[in-house]
Scaffold this active site. Sequence first.
Site, PDB file in Angstrom:
ATOM      1  N   SER A  21      64.310   8.115 120.337  1.00 14.03           N
ATOM      2  CA  SER A  21      63.519   9.122 121.036  1.00 14.03           C
ATOM      3  C   SER A  21      63.335   8.696 122.491  1.00 14.03           C
ATOM      4  CB  SER A  21      62.179   9.314 120.317  1.00 14.03           C
ATOM      5  OG  SER A  21      61.536  10.476 120.780  1.00 14.03           O
ATOM      6  N   ASN A  22      62.375   9.263 123.177  1.00 15.17           N
ATOM      7  CA  ASN A  22      62.136   8.904 124.583  1.00 15.17           C
ATOM      8  C   ASN A  22      60.639   9.028 124.886  1.00 15.17           C
ATOM      9  OD1 ASN A  22      61.586  11.731 125.534  1.00 15.17           O
ATOM     10  ND2 ASN A  22      63.659  11.995 124.750  1.00 15.17           N
TER      11      ASN A  22
END
Length: 217
Positions: A21-22
Amino acid sequence: MRIVVTAGPTREPIDPVRFISNRSSGKMGYAIAEAALERGDVVTLISGPVAITPPKEAALVQITTSDELYAAVHQHVRDADVLVMCAAVSDYKPTQAATRKLEKQTRDFSLPLTPTRDILASLAREDRSCLVVGFAAETHDLETRARTKLARKNCDMIVANDVSGTDLGMESDYNAVTVFFANGDRKQITRAKKRIVARELMKIISEMIEKRLTKKT
Ligand code: CTP
């Protein structure tokens, strides 16, 4: 005006307990949804997993992966006047998500990754009637990179922000952006709370929609 806003990160599963993810918090996208509602627009908020309470008046569509986001955007954009693509989409996903938890390795370990589909680039200009607003999160060469994305992703305008520091952009309550338009114009929104930046962006977007309508009539 009917507006679709995407917000937050995507999660690409590695195994049942891990994902790629980020750092996207969803704050900018949610602020845009709020600003549109304040103006009386009809809002569909397509959101990745975030820790913010969504505005009650928006139709909320929750997604997790980039493939789910792709499907949701294509479904909802059909009825929209504007798409604001604020979500931070993962550029890669594990080629195959394991069905069982991966065991710890004692050696170096590499994970095969496959590029995700570019959602903006998949919305061909000739097949759509809505205005498309992209975002560009950059740590360097902001203008060149944002203008390249504007053209490559068929956007009508792109909102570029510098994410190299910690006091602006990702996770922060503040942002400062430059908006680049397909006709070569640009507009700057100086550092302010995301709520304020969102209102400015909604002003710019509604002016563009009005211009389009007057051109058509
Ligand atoms: N975007 C998209 N589909 C993807 C990746 C990004 O639609 N698979 C959209 C984002 O929502 C954003 C814009 O494209 O509106 C730019 O995203 P950004 O992450 O800045 O660009 P990338 O294409 O991922 O390029 P890079 O990672 O090289 O900066």
